[in-house]
Write a protein that holds these residues in place. Structure first.
Motif, PDB file in Angstrom:
ATOM      1  N   ASP A  48       0.813  -1.216   0.000  1.00  0.00           N
ATOM      2  CA  ASP A  48       0.000   0.000   0.000  1.00  0.00           C
ATOM      3  C   ASP A  48       0.844   1.263   0.000  1.00  0.00           C
ATOM      4  N   HIS A  49       2.085   1.138   0.484  1.00  0.00           N
ATOM      5  CA  HIS A  49       2.925   2.308   0.693  1.00  0.00           C
ATOM      6  C   HIS A  49       4.368   1.931   0.387  1.00  0.00           C
ATOM      7  N   GLN A  77      -1.033   4.182  -9.581  1.00  0.00           N
ATOM      8  CA  GLN A  77      -1.975   4.725  -8.606  1.00  0.00           C
ATOM      9  C   GLN A  77      -3.261   5.188  -9.305  1.00  0.00           C
ATOM     10  N   HIS A  78      -3.119   5.877 -10.396  1.00  0.00           N
ATOM     11  CA  HIS A  78      -4.273   6.414 -11.120  1.00  0.00           C
ATOM     12  C   HIS A  78      -5.144   5.303 -11.715  1.00  0.00           C
ATOM     13  N   ARG A  81      -4.910   1.662  -8.144  1.00  0.00           N
ATOM     14  CA  ARG A  81      -5.114   1.774  -6.701  1.00  0.00           C
ATOM     15  C   ARG A  81      -4.950   3.209  -6.248  1.00  0.00           C
ATOM     16  N   ALA A  82      -6.043   3.897  -6.151  1.00  0.00           N
ATOM     17  CA  ALA A  82      -6.003   5.301  -5.742  1.00  0.00           C
ATOM     18  C   ALA A  82      -5.389   5.479  -4.357  1.00  0.00           C
ATOM     19  N   GLN A  83      -5.496   4.475  -3.496  1.00  0.00           N
ATOM     20  CA  GLN A  83      -4.965   4.587  -2.138  1.00  0.00           C
ATOM     21  C   GLN A  83      -3.467   4.296  -2.051  1.00  0.00           C
ATOM     22  N   PHE A  84      -2.841   3.882  -3.141  1.00  0.00           N
ATOM     23  CA  PHE A  84      -1.405   3.610  -3.144  1.00  0.00           C
ATOM     24  C   PHE A  84      -0.630   4.904  -2.866  1.00  0.00           C
ATOM     25  N   VAL A  85       0.417   4.801  -2.030  1.00  0.00           N
ATOM     26  CA  VAL A  85       1.235   5.956  -1.676  1.00  0.00           C
ATOM     27  C   VAL A  85       2.695   5.650  -2.016  1.00  0.00           C
TER      28      VAL A  85
END
Length: 89
Positions: A48-49, A77-78, A81-85
């Motif tokens: 995720d990060h 991310q776009h 997975r929008a929540q990817f950091v």
């Protein structure tokens, strides 16, 4: 979170080796940006990060590689997975 130290990378091959090791890419990873995209979108489960250490040095020594990496992760991310950091330090 996965931390990837890119401070020692002085060429694209070293950068891809660091990415491959940190993200658990398979042994047949092709060590190029098309292969990177294939790996993060279908071969491994991305965290995720992701935090990159030594980013300023990478951007200075390998500006095209740094830009390609950032662009790939922004696209991931776009599109997936929008929540990817991704952090670049």
């Amino acid at each position: 979170m996965v931390i990837i130290d890119v401070s020692a990378a002085r060429d694209g091959r070293q950068l891809h080796a660091a990415l491959s090791q940190a993200l658990g890419f398979p042994a047949f990873y092709g060590m190029n940006w098309d292969a990177f995209w294939d790996a993060i979108t279908g071969l491994v489960v991305m965290p995720d990060h992701v935090r990159f250490l030594g980013w300023d040095g990478l951007a200075e020594h390998l500006p095209r590689e740094a830009e390609a990496l950032r662009a790939s992760l922004d696209r991931y991310q776009h599109q997936y997975r929008a929540q990817f950091v991704a952090e670049y330090r």
